[in-house]
Design an enzyme around this catalytic site. Structure first.
Site, PDB file in Angstrom:
ATOM      1  N   HIS A  39      -3.196   5.399   0.300  1.00 36.33           N
ATOM      2  CA  HIS A  39      -3.080   6.720   0.917  1.00 36.33           C
ATOM      3  C   HIS A  39      -2.423   7.780   0.028  1.00 36.33           C
ATOM      4  O   HIS A  39      -2.638   8.975   0.219  1.00 36.33           O
ATOM      5  CB  HIS A  39      -2.340   6.622   2.265  1.00 36.33           C
ATOM      6  N   ASP A  51       2.717   5.629   8.201  1.00 38.00           N
ATOM      7  CA  ASP A  51       3.322   6.189   6.993  1.00 38.00           C
ATOM      8  C   ASP A  51       4.629   6.913   7.337  1.00 38.00           C
ATOM      9  O   ASP A  51       5.661   6.712   6.697  1.00 38.00           O
ATOM     10  CB  ASP A  51       2.321   7.148   6.340  1.00 38.00           C
ATOM     11  N   GLU A 110      -3.163  11.921  -4.159  1.00 37.97           N
ATOM     12  CA  GLU A 110      -2.144  12.975  -4.179  1.00 37.97           C
ATOM     13  C   GLU A 110      -1.201  12.829  -5.368  1.00 37.97           C
ATOM     14  O   GLU A 110      -0.794  13.822  -5.967  1.00 37.97           O
ATOM     15  CB  GLU A 110      -1.347  12.922  -2.869  1.00 37.97           C
ATOM     16  N   ASP A 111      -0.849  11.586  -5.733  1.00 37.51           N
ATOM     17  CA  ASP A 111       0.228  11.374  -6.706  1.00 37.51           C
ATOM     18  C   ASP A 111      -0.218  10.828  -8.058  1.00 37.51           C
ATOM     19  O   ASP A 111       0.620  10.588  -8.930  1.00 37.51           O
ATOM     20  CB  ASP A 111       1.272  10.415  -6.112  1.00 37.51           C
ATOM     21  N   HIS A 125       6.351   1.460  -1.126  1.00 33.55           N
ATOM     22  CA  HIS A 125       6.080   2.295   0.056  1.00 33.55           C
ATOM     23  C   HIS A 125       4.661   2.094   0.592  1.00 33.55           C
ATOM     24  O   HIS A 125       4.506   1.741   1.780  1.00 33.55           O
ATOM     25  CB  HIS A 125       6.338   3.767  -0.269  1.00 33.55           C
ATOM     26  N   ASP A 163      18.713   4.272  35.450  1.00 31.59           N
ATOM     27  CA  ASP A 163      17.730   3.299  34.964  1.00 31.59           C
ATOM     28  C   ASP A 163      17.869   3.040  33.468  1.00 31.59           C
ATOM     29  O   ASP A 163      16.915   3.103  32.715  1.00 31.59           O
ATOM     30  CB  ASP A 163      16.303   3.771  35.281  1.00 31.59           C
TER      31      ASP A 163
END
Length: 714
Positions: free
Chosen positions: A80, A155, A84-85, A56, A278
């Site tokens: 990124h 992301d 956080e992880d 990812h 259109d």
């Protein structure tokens, strides 16, 4: 781009993701280091699909490289999710990769997306709050570095491309958030390619049946439509070649309108797919700005143009940097949309602010999107939903361009009024505005503007509180300014009224007891009866303690007595024989009111009445007043403007049905040829629900009037 995104969608191994990354960005030691760092940090993690999680961030970095090519942004994309992880800290990132990349990663980390296990159901009341929180975090984290927003959009784009592994409920929830949070931000950054892709992917998950209908129609009719277009393209190419624009000077492409924009157009205009004129358009790329106009001239001389659909965004770019000439012409009894732009304008239209890094040529800087909208938003509001609603006015709306008499350009949301323009110039101009001149003609301040209008504002000496106009202006700046001035005026009136009511109660004892004893929270006195009674008792105690037996005798007549006159209730320690309503302000049932005592009668004014304000400011005697709440049902009159398209009236009636509104009468559709109809509805509703109904209808359509039929004079 579609080919690139389909490749991204199918890539699920670290090796293939790495190859894709280096195909779109130059390999370097710093990039290799960041890649290895990310692989090591996420080595034990997998996604819902079962693939290694690190795929990812590598693919997000690939998307970032495709749109920007900026190495710090690509490295930040690789990192990124690390903070956080994993156990890695921001300090670790700064030590390894420097402060610039740490700054971007920090901004990305602060945008804590709604995690899958935290997703509220699509129908939940938490939906708006969750989206608003994400929205606010995005803007806060990127206010001093827009690169954070660009990486975050990349992301989210990859997340949307890989939603298959999640449950249907989570797919819809994430798609809804994408549609209301991420796509509008992509639009304001001018990155139309990301905006269109996010909208179509969201559309696919939220409205699968409608998506399938459009897709089937396009697949079924594409050959027929394309055949007509091929002839038109051939005719256009021959025309331009004849006038010196050979293949080396221009490029001509055809493009299919993206599905979500087709769906929105069908909803707005109330038309079927067959009636969309259109679906396809041709785009002509030229070398120089002046060639845009030369090519336009040749096309208009050859084909009959629809002048009402002509737009020149070359001389007057949109705020997001978009520059293109739009025109629509007749040819062989068919209508064709044509877009004309230079190659550089094309880069900006597709990549928006990311073109600043992708195409590092000096000429592009003049086309950079304006970020005034980002810096002008108020981030300190405590009310998250209010912040979100305000910001949506700036992000979601289509735009118009108007001018000051000196030629200054102002970009406003479609539907903006002359008063919105006044506030766009300066808050004080809006607050003091008394008259507008649109194209040198005197017009009301609530006149709706159209692109190209030249607007002049005449101002008065003081600020004017136009509290009832809050729903009639369009821009968040105007709405907030009106809220501020009205809140200030309301507080001032409440304080003066509180002082006057207390002084009136104790007038037999002292001419200005409020000055003598300085009671706290005067502004609560005219609004809360119990607080008035409490304040009265506190002052009584102080007087009795300080002034002795003579004061006790004078204080015997302080008991408040309730007086009822039809739909008005008063509380006074003086005898009241009658109530009348002054004709200067004409208060309606439910309006905020104030009551001035004149001998044994009471005059009721609207709380924001100028004449009443002058009277109470000079110290007029006042009594506590409120509407009689024993009758909870009231009759209201509403006038709305409804587009003359199928289903619009039914939608409005469904809104009212959901709020348990009892409709008494409807008057609708006097002019069958008008683009919009004025609909007058009289209905009965519980007073407590009045505001909820008004706000709901205002969001759905344009409300011209909304007032109580229970006139106070009656």
């Amino acid at each position: 781009m579609n080919k690139f995104l389909r490749k991204i969608q199918k890539t699920n191994t670290v090796e293939d993701a790495t190859k894709l990354l280096y195909k779109h960005v130059k390999q370097s030691k710093a990039l290799d280091k960041a890649l290895d760092y990310s692989i090591e940090a996420h080595k034990e993690q997998t996604r819902k699909s079962g693939e290694p999680y690190v795929v990812h961030p590598i693919l997000v970095a690939s998307v970032t490289a495709y749109f920007s090519g900026d190495e710090p942004m690509v490295i930040s994309a690789l990192l990124h999710d690390v903070i956080e992880d994993t156990d890695i800290s921001l300090e670790d990132i700064e030590d390894e990769f420097g402060s610039d990349i740490a700054h971007i990663v920090d901004g990305l980390t602060k945008i804590v997306e709604i995690r899958e296990h935290e997703l509220a159901p699509s129908s939940s009341n938490e939906k708006l709050l969750s989206s608003a929180l994400t929205f606010r975090k995005m803007l806060l984290a990127s206010i001093d570095d827009v690169r954070v927003l660009v990486v975050k959009l990349c992301d989210r784009l990859h997340n949307m491309l890989t939603l298959e592994a999640l449950s249907h409920e989570k797919q819809v929830r994430i798609a809804e958030e994408t549609l209301v949070v991420y796509a509008p931000i992509a639009h304001r950054l001018g990155i139309s390619s990301i905006k269109n892709e996010l909208e179509d992917l969201s559309f696919y998950y939220i409205y699968p049946e409608e998506y399938a209908k459009i897709d089937n129609y396009i697949q079924e009719h594409q050959h027929k439509i394309q055949a007509h277009f091929n002839k038109f393209i051939s005719d256009t190419t021959h025309l331009l070649e004849k006038n010196g624009y050979t293949e080396d000077k221009i490029q001509i492409f055809s493009r299919i309108k993206h599905y979500y924009s087709i769906f929105v157009k069908m909803q707005r205009k109330g038309v079927s797919l067959d009636e969309i004129l259109d679906l396809l358009a041709i785009r002509i790329l030229v070398k120089n700005d002046i060639d845009c106009y030369k090519v336009l001239g040749h096309i208009h001389m050859e084909f009959k143009p629809l002048i009402s659909r002509f737009k020149d965004y070359v001389s007057t770019p949109k705020e997001n940097g978009y520059q293109t000439i739009h025109t629509t012409v007749f040819s062989d009894s068919k209508i064709y949309e044509i877009q004309i732009r230079t190659q550089e304008m094309h880069h900006v239209a597709e990549y928006g602010i990311a073109a600043h890094w992708k195409y590092k040529t000096g000429s592009l800087t003049s086309y950079s999107p304006s970020l005034k909208w980002l810096h002008s938003l108020e981030y300190t509001q405590d009310n998250i939903e209010e912040f979100y609603e305000d910001a949506k006015h700036d992000l979601f709306s289509e735009e118009i361009v108007v001018y000051s008499p000196k030629g200054d350009i102002y970009t406003l949301p479609r539907g903006s009024t002359a008063l919105d323009f006044a506030y766009a110039v300066h808050t004080d101009i809006g607050n003091k505005a008394v008259q507008a001149f649109v194209n040198k003609v005197k017009r009301p301040l609530l006149t709706e503007l159209v692109s190209g209008d030249i607007v002049k504002i005449k101002i008065g000496d003081g600020f004017i509180a136009r509290c009832s106009w809050m729903d009639m202006v369009k821009t968040s700046r105007a709405i907030k300014a009106i809220k501020v001035i009205c809140s200030s005026r309301n507080r001032e009136i409440d304080n003066i009224s509180g002082k006057n009511i207390i002084n009136t109660i104790f007038s037999r004892y002292s001419s200005n007891v409020a000055k003598d004893f300085k009671p706290r929270n005067l502004d609560k006195i005219p609004k809360i009866l119990d607080f008035l009674k409490h304040t009265q008792k506190e002052i009584e105690k102080k007087i009795k303690a300080e002034r002795g037996w003579l004061a006790r005798i004078k204080l015997q007549s302080l008991n408040l007595k309730q007086y009822r006159f039809d739909n008005i209730t008063l509380y006074s320690n003086f005898s009241i024989n009658s109530v009348s309503f002054d004709h200067c302000c004409h208060p309606k049932f439910g309006d905020k009111i104030m009551a001035i005592k004149e001998d044994n009668k009471v005059i009721v004014h609207h709380k924001l009445c100028d004449k009443g304000y002058k009277d109470i400011s000079s110290g007029a005697k006042m009594v506590f007043c409120e509407w009689d709440a024993t009758n909870k049902l009231s009759i209201y009159q509403m006038v709305v403007a409804i587009p003359s398209t199928r289903g619009e009236m039914a939608k409005l009636l469904m809104y009212l049905y959901k709020k348990e509104v009892n409709i008494l009468s409807i008057e609708y559709g006097k002019d069958k040829y008008a683009e919009q109809q004025y609909c007058s509805i009289e209905f009965e509703i519980d007073n407590e629900n009045k505001e909820a109904v008004r706000q709901m209808v205002t969001k759905a359509t344009k409300v011209i009037e909304f007032h109580s039929s229970s006139d106070a004079y009656k």
